[in-house]
Design a protein around this motif. Structure first.
Motif, PDB file in Angstrom:
ATOM      1  N   ALA A  81      25.159  30.532  15.319  1.00  0.00           N
ATOM      2  CA  ALA A  81      24.238  30.166  16.289  1.00  0.00           C
ATOM      3  C   ALA A  81      24.287  28.295  16.705  1.00  0.00           C
ATOM      4  CB  ALA A  81      22.810  30.179  15.650  1.00  0.00           C
ATOM      5  N   GLN A  82      24.759  27.845  15.768  1.00  0.00           N
ATOM      6  CA  GLN A  82      24.687  26.210  16.134  1.00  0.00           C
ATOM      7  C   GLN A  82      26.042  25.897  17.030  1.00  0.00           C
ATOM      8  OE1 GLN A  82      25.117  24.739  12.026  1.00  0.00           O
ATOM      9  NE2 GLN A  82      22.970  25.269  11.415  1.00  0.00           N
ATOM     10  N   THR A  83      27.040  26.334  16.637  1.00  0.00           N
ATOM     11  CA  THR A  83      28.176  26.403  17.517  1.00  0.00           C
ATOM     12  C   THR A  83      28.062  26.822  18.960  1.00  0.00           C
ATOM     13  OG1 THR A  83      29.700  26.683  15.485  1.00  0.00           O
ATOM     14  CG2 THR A  83      30.903  26.375  17.485  1.00  0.00           C
ATOM     15  N   ARG A  84      27.410  27.921  18.895  1.00  0.00           N
ATOM     16  CA  ARG A  84      27.085  28.616  20.294  1.00  0.00           C
ATOM     17  C   ARG A  84      26.054  27.656  20.945  1.00  0.00           C
ATOM     18  NH1 ARG A  84      26.002  34.794  20.289  1.00  0.00           N
ATOM     19  NH2 ARG A  84      25.578  35.158  22.550  1.00  0.00           N
ATOM     20  N   THR A  85      25.146  27.203  20.476  1.00  0.00           N
ATOM     21  CA  THR A  85      24.452  26.305  21.360  1.00  0.00           C
ATOM     22  C   THR A  85      25.027  25.290  21.900  1.00  0.00           C
ATOM     23  OG1 THR A  85      22.486  26.908  19.624  1.00  0.00           O
ATOM     24  CG2 THR A  85      22.272  24.990  21.131  1.00  0.00           C
ATOM     25  N   ILE A  86      25.887  24.612  21.024  1.00  0.00           N
ATOM     26  CA  ILE A  86      26.627  23.203  21.662  1.00  0.00           C
ATOM     27  C   ILE A  86      27.909  23.981  22.908  1.00  0.00           C
ATOM     28  CG2 ILE A  86      28.434  21.648  20.945  1.00  0.00           C
ATOM     29  CD1 ILE A  86      26.852  21.402  18.418  1.00  0.00           C
ATOM     30  N   MET A  87      28.254  24.873  22.485  1.00  0.00           N
ATOM     31  CA  MET A  87      29.022  25.429  23.486  1.00  0.00           C
ATOM     32  C   MET A  87      28.380  25.775  24.672  1.00  0.00           C
ATOM     33  SD  MET A  87      32.332  25.722  22.024  1.00  0.00           S
ATOM     34  CE  MET A  87      33.229  26.950  22.700  1.00  0.00           C
ATOM     35  N   GLN A  88      27.280  26.355  24.455  1.00  0.00           N
ATOM     36  CA  GLN A  88      26.446  26.642  25.947  1.00  0.00           C
ATOM     37  C   GLN A  88      26.203  25.484  26.597  1.00  0.00           C
ATOM     38  OE1 GLN A  88      23.125  28.614  24.043  1.00  0.00           O
ATOM     39  NE2 GLN A  88      24.345  30.764  23.952  1.00  0.00           N
ATOM     40  N   GLU A  89      25.818  24.318  25.993  1.00  0.00           N
ATOM     41  CA  GLU A  89      25.480  22.986  26.666  1.00  0.00           C
ATOM     42  C   GLU A  89      26.701  22.688  27.304  1.00  0.00           C
ATOM     43  OE1 GLU A  89      23.663  20.699  23.728  1.00  0.00           O
ATOM     44  OE2 GLU A  89      21.872  21.505  24.028  1.00  0.00           O
ATOM     45  N   ASP A  90      27.914  22.686  26.579  1.00  0.00           N
ATOM     46  CA  ASP A  90      28.955  22.015  27.038  1.00  0.00           C
ATOM     47  C   ASP A  90      29.433  22.965  28.338  1.00  0.00           C
ATOM     48  OD1 ASP A  90      29.035  20.057  25.242  1.00  0.00           O
ATOM     49  OD2 ASP A  90      30.681  20.856  24.121  1.00  0.00           O
ATOM     50  N   LEU A  91      29.258  24.248  28.198  1.00  0.00           N
ATOM     51  CA  LEU A  91      29.814  25.030  29.368  1.00  0.00           C
ATOM     52  C   LEU A  91      29.024  24.719  30.567  1.00  0.00           C
ATOM     53  CD1 LEU A  91      31.772  27.254  30.457  1.00  0.00           C
ATOM     54  CD2 LEU A  91      29.907  28.816  29.679  1.00  0.00           C
ATOM     55  N   GLU A 144      44.959  27.018  12.386  1.00  0.00           N
ATOM     56  CA  GLU A 144      44.251  25.989  11.868  1.00  0.00           C
ATOM     57  C   GLU A 144      42.930  25.521  12.638  1.00  0.00           C
ATOM     58  OE1 GLU A 144      48.811  23.903  10.999  1.00  0.00           O
ATOM     59  OE2 GLU A 144      47.943  23.829  12.929  1.00  0.00           O
ATOM     60  N   LEU A 145      42.360  26.220  13.462  1.00  0.00           N
ATOM     61  CA  LEU A 145      41.302  26.036  13.928  1.00  0.00           C
ATOM     62  C   LEU A 145      40.085  26.743  13.729  1.00  0.00           C
ATOM     63  CD1 LEU A 145      42.423  25.407  17.891  1.00  0.00           C
ATOM     64  CD2 LEU A 145      42.598  23.682  15.993  1.00  0.00           C
ATOM     65  N   SER A 146      38.832  26.404  13.690  1.00  0.00           N
ATOM     66  CA  SER A 146      37.397  27.114  13.728  1.00  0.00           C
ATOM     67  C   SER A 146      37.302  27.918  14.811  1.00  0.00           C
ATOM     68  CB  SER A 146      36.555  26.113  13.384  1.00  0.00           C
ATOM     69  OG  SER A 146      35.968  25.622  14.729  1.00  0.00           O
ATOM     70  N   LYS A 199      38.678  27.584  18.698  1.00  0.00           N
ATOM     71  CA  LYS A 199      39.470  28.351  19.251  1.00  0.00           C
ATOM     72  C   LYS A 199      39.146  28.766  20.636  1.00  0.00           C
ATOM     73  CE  LYS A 199      41.273  30.580  15.297  1.00  0.00           C
ATOM     74  NZ  LYS A 199      40.737  31.654  14.295  1.00  0.00           N
ATOM     75  N   GLN A 200      37.810  28.966  20.790  1.00  0.00           N
ATOM     76  CA  GLN A 200      37.119  29.644  22.072  1.00  0.00           C
ATOM     77  C   GLN A 200      37.384  28.257  23.080  1.00  0.00           C
ATOM     78  OE1 GLN A 200      37.433  31.841  23.879  1.00  0.00           O
ATOM     79  NE2 GLN A 200      35.533  33.055  23.197  1.00  0.00           N
ATOM     80  N   ARG A 201      37.241  26.949  22.624  1.00  0.00           N
ATOM     81  CA  ARG A 201      37.339  25.958  23.296  1.00  0.00           C
ATOM     82  C   ARG A 201      38.657  25.936  23.993  1.00  0.00           C
ATOM     83  NH1 ARG A 201      33.592  21.700  23.001  1.00  0.00           N
ATOM     84  NH2 ARG A 201      32.033  22.305  21.589  1.00  0.00           N
ATOM     85  N   VAL A 202      39.775  26.106  23.220  1.00  0.00           N
ATOM     86  CA  VAL A 202      41.094  26.177  23.589  1.00  0.00           C
ATOM     87  C   VAL A 202      41.123  27.398  24.811  1.00  0.00           C
ATOM     88  CG1 VAL A 202      43.537  26.771  23.123  1.00  0.00           C
ATOM     89  CG2 VAL A 202      42.206  25.376  21.338  1.00  0.00           C
TER      90      VAL A 202
END
Ligand code: ADP
Ligand code: MG
Lengths: 272, 294, 267
Positions: free
Chosen positions: C169-179, C136-138, C142-145
């Motif tokens: 690419a967009q999700t990726r950028t945000i994930m990089q910042e969060d990581l 049910e997740l994007s 999923k990768q956040r989980v």
């Protein structure tokens, strides 16, 4: 491909050991069978004949007729029945399935009828079939046909219905008309499912063949199996079972070979 | 009705929504789908009516088809009510049904209980697979109902011979699917579990392999059930003194096709109900499997 | 000398393929210090995943040894958590149960487990999705989980194999910042694999460039130690990418990798 891993056993491969174990398992099985029947005589031949006896029965019945014909005759009769039944069923099921998948209205009309008939096991048609067609070729062809018909129909229908819409759109935007889409996209894309349906259908058809021949026939492998039971000659039954098993295997191999030919563009499933 | 619908939507969105073309178009599409599905229902109902009506006309009004060949539909209904409390070849309809159910369920549950653990072990332990699988491959091509004569010889004409054959017929798909399911376990998930600290094989089997195989295992159970019903009918047609198959066989000898068809319908309906029940169970047990994969 | 957190000593890894041996990683030596963020970049198929699996203990080297805190690595362990590119979530477990998984095997009592799981689900910004199933997740969720699952398990080392490779690419950028933010909040030793040069420079204290197969280390760049991009961890992705220092570094790195690809014709 193998990989030196610390993982659980099933990630590794113990190939040679497997071959040895498999071979010894089969040989052990036959040996035990031999041991409890012939050597130790634990089980009377009336219950379970020895492998030797089965072997000689097969050999003997190639020349000496059982009932009306020799072993070849029975195999031939069964083969004829399954061929005729399967051919008729396929000729009906595949076009009907394609049309039902393509024309929504036909789908609406046919689905309720099919959904009523489908859950009835094909073998339950035997009494009615005998009443309608007698105990000759007709009733067997009918029952085998029912066995082959439904799985083939359902799979064909699903195959047509669930072609990836993106492929259809791609074809349409490249200029294909409806009938081109059917021929160039829908048919090839649904072939894997159709073949899978035929495979299930023929498996079921074999069962129907045996059942129909067991209930009412004077020839064929099912008749042989039943005769063995009635005359307390289990070796005859086992002969019939072995032959029908071989026939089933050959049919399956054939379909798989055809499948490989027709669905050459699909990647083999990775776990074989 | 059709014309009202878009307005309703605009009204609903009115509070904050923009009146945009896509909304209207989307709604029209929903509406056509509704029309299409209404048409579908009408066509389906019509088709059933035509078939039943044609059957009735051919057999009762025009009498082109003799009742010994195809009985009128109402005869089946009257036979159904007649046999509810009057016994036919030894039992009432309910009696025959119960006899059949008992055998099917007995053989089926035994098959599930033995087959699934065996299949799981075959999938998990290479050595068990190597020993059991070849024998399986030898016996598998033989249709289970071909065992009926031998089974009669071994267990007599009573209930146990039939349970054996039905057990066999449901056993094979249970084993094969459990085995395949375990073998198809995603190695990546095994790696993930190992990396998260799972150490014992048993935990890996319990937490990763079995849940991931569960949908496939349940699929095998469903195939096994269908197979069990089919084999039951064959066994009862061949050698029995009660049960739906026996009833049909006797009706054939007495040239009473309406009872045969009655038997077929009951077998079909019971089979469908049990398959449906299994499907619902599947949904309960595996909520993570998406519907389109079922 | 301070002991290395990870020490790979002349490690070679090979696969057996139809009785042939295929060398994937060739004589690699590397030491990683505690609290370091090491990124490995290289053309695809060069043996990055293989090397990481060796660190994880999922693959055994044919030559050489890998040590963690001076002890040889002989198998997978919860001390080294892995985040896979394909997420590897258990589809039959909810988000909560997935994150809880490793904790169960560390024998942590139930109440405490719940606290920890909550904390890390909050950290990856997934509150409210505890009872969802992975399907049910994007992709990003999923990768956040998967990241929360590994973080919650308190490994000493985080191994991440192209964790954002399957994301847009967009999700990726945000994930990089969060990581990057998570890394600042909870210092862990991270080994991160990517084939994106931008990602490597943005995240890594040390960036290692691998050669095409069989993988060797071509060059190691000390982004943090040599202060190549000052103040990087306090800036957003966009700001970092537009720094001149970043662009120069990127050009240099890309040159090295492109040479590898062109030379060995792995297109
Ligand atoms: N399980 C395996 N069996 C055989 N060869 C493999 C296996 N896994 C990877 N390889 C091969 O090893 C090489 C390195 O793979 P990998 O480490 O996955 O590369 P990367 O992660 O850098 O893309 C590739 O050529 C690949 O084909
Ligand atoms: Mg990789």
């Amino acid at each position: 491909m193998s990989m030196k891993a610390f993982g659980p056993q099933f990630l590794e491969r113990i190939y040679r050991e497997k071959v040895v174990l498999s071979l010894s398992s089969v040989l052990g099985f036959i040996f035990c069978w031999y041991l409890i029947t012939d050597v130790l005589g634990l089980i009377p031949a009336l219950f379970l004949p020895s492998p030797e006896k089965v072997f000689f029965t097969i050999y003997e019945k190639i020349f000496i007729p059982v009932g009306q014909s020799t072993l070849f005759g029975h195999v031939g009769v069964s083969l004829l029945r399954i061929l005729v039944g399967t051919t008729i069923a396929l000729c009906l099921a595949i076009p009907l399935g394609i049309l039902m998948g393509w024309y929504e209205d036909l789908d609406s009309v046919m689905t309720p009828i099919i959904e009523v008939l489908r859950p009835i096991p094909p073998i339950a048609w035997i009494p009615l079939a005998i009443l309608w067609f007698g105990i000759g070729l007709g009733s067997k062809v009918f029952i085998i046909g029912i066995g082959v018909f439904f799985p083939t129909l359902i799979n064909t229908y699903m195959g047509v219905k669930f072609v990836d819409p993106i492929l259809i759109k791609a074809a349409q935007t490249l200029g294909a008309k409806d009938k081109d889409v059917l021929r160039e996209v829908i048919l090839p894309a649904s072939v894997p499912l159709i073949v899978a349906g035929i495979r299930i259908g023929i498996g079921l058809g074999m069962m129907c063949l045996v059942a129909a021949e067991m209930v009412a026939a004077s020839s064929g492998l099912g008749f042989l199996i039943m005769l063995g039971g009635d005359n307390l000659k289990p070796e005859l039954s086992i002969t019939g079972m072995i032959l029908i098993g071989i026939m089933g295997l050959l049919a399956d191999t054939l379909i798989l070979a055809v499948e490989k030919k027709v669905v050459y563009w699909k990647k083999e499933s990775q776990n074989g | 009705m059709t014309e009202d619908a878009p307005k309703t939507l605009l009204y609903e969105n009115g509070a904050e929504g923009k009146i945009c073309l896509t909304n209207i178009l989307g709604n029209l599409m929903v509406e056509t789908r509704k029309i299409r599905s209404r048409k579908r229902v009408i066509l389906s109902v019509l088709s059933v009516i035509v078939v039943l009506g044609g059957w009735f006309v051919l057999t009762t009004v025009l009498r082109w088809v003799p009742p010994a060949f195809l009985p009128p539909p109402q005869n089946i209904l009257t036979d159904f009510f007649r046999l509810l409390n009057k016994s036919y070849v030894g039992h009432t309809l309910i009696g025959h049904t119960l006899v059949s159910l008992q055998i099917v369920l007995g053989g089926f549950f035994l098959a599930v209980l033995i087959g699934i653990p065996l299949g799981i072990m075959m999938g998990w332990f290479k050595r068990i697979e190597a020993i059991v699988d070849p024998m399986f491959q030898l016996l598998r091509p033989i249709p289970p109902l071909a065992w009926i004569p031998l089974s009669l010889l071994w267990f007599g004409i009573g209930i146990s011979s039939k349970i054996f054959v039905i057990w066999l017929s449901a056993f094979v798909p249970c084993v094969i699917n459990a085995y395949t399911g375990i073998r198809l376990t995603e190695p990546l998930l095994v790696k993930a579990a190992l990396g998260l600290g799972v150490k014992r094989q048993w935990d890996l089997l319990r937490e990763v392999a079995i849940p991931s195989a569960l949908p496939v295992i349940l699929g095998g159970v469903r195939i096994g059930l269908g197979s069990a019903w089919m084999t039951l009918v064959a066994a009862e047609l061949l050698a029995s003194d009660a049960g739906l198959g026996y009833m049909m066989q006797m009706a054939r000898r007495a040239l009473e096709p309406s009872i045969i068809i009655l038997g077929m319908l009951i077998i079909g309906i019971l089979g469908a109900i049990m398959a449906r029940g299994l499907q619902m169970l599947e949904k309960r047990i595996c909520p993570w499997v998406m519907d389109k994969e079922r | 000398m301070q002991q290395d957190k990870i020490f790979a000593d002349h490690v070679s890894v090979a696969y057996e393929k139809d009785d042939e041996s295929l060398l994937a990683v060739d004589d690699v030596t590397l030491s990683i210090q505690e609290g370091e963020f090491v990124v490995i970049v290289g053309p695809s198929g060069c043996g990055k995943t293989t090397f990481m699996n060796t660190l994880a203990g999922l693959v055994k080297p044919i030559r050489g040894k890998v040590f963690m805190d001076g002890k040889q690595i002989t198998g997978p362990s919860a001390e080294r958590g892995v985040v896979f590119q394909q997420f590897a979530l258990f589809p039959w477990k909810t988000v909560f149960e997935n994150v809880e998984f490793g904790l169960k095997y560390r024998g942590i009592p139930k109440d405490e487990r719940r606290e920890i799981v909550r904390k890390y689900i909050r950290m990856v910004k997934l509150e409210g999705f505890e009872n969802s199933f992975p399907h049910e997740l994007s992709g990003g969720m999923k990768q956040r989980v998967a990241i929360a699952r590994v973080y919650a398990n308190m490994p000493q080392i985080l191994l991440m194999d192209e964790p954002f490779g399957a994301l847009d690419a967009q999700t990726r950028t945000i994930m990089q910042e969060d990581l990057s933010e998570m890394f600042m909040m909870e210092k862990r030793t991270v080994v991160f694999i990517t084939h994106s040069v931008d990602e490597a420079i943005y995240l890594g204290d040390r960036v290692i460039i691998m050669t095409a197969r069989p993988g060797k280390f071509k060059k190691i760049i000390n982004v943090t130690a040599d202060c190549l991009i000052p103040n990087r961890r306090n800036l957003g992705y966009d700001d970092v990418v537009n720094l001149k220092a970043f662009r120069d570094l990127k050009r240099e790195l890309w040159g090295l990798i492109k040479a590898e690809i062109v030379e060995k014709r792995i297109l």
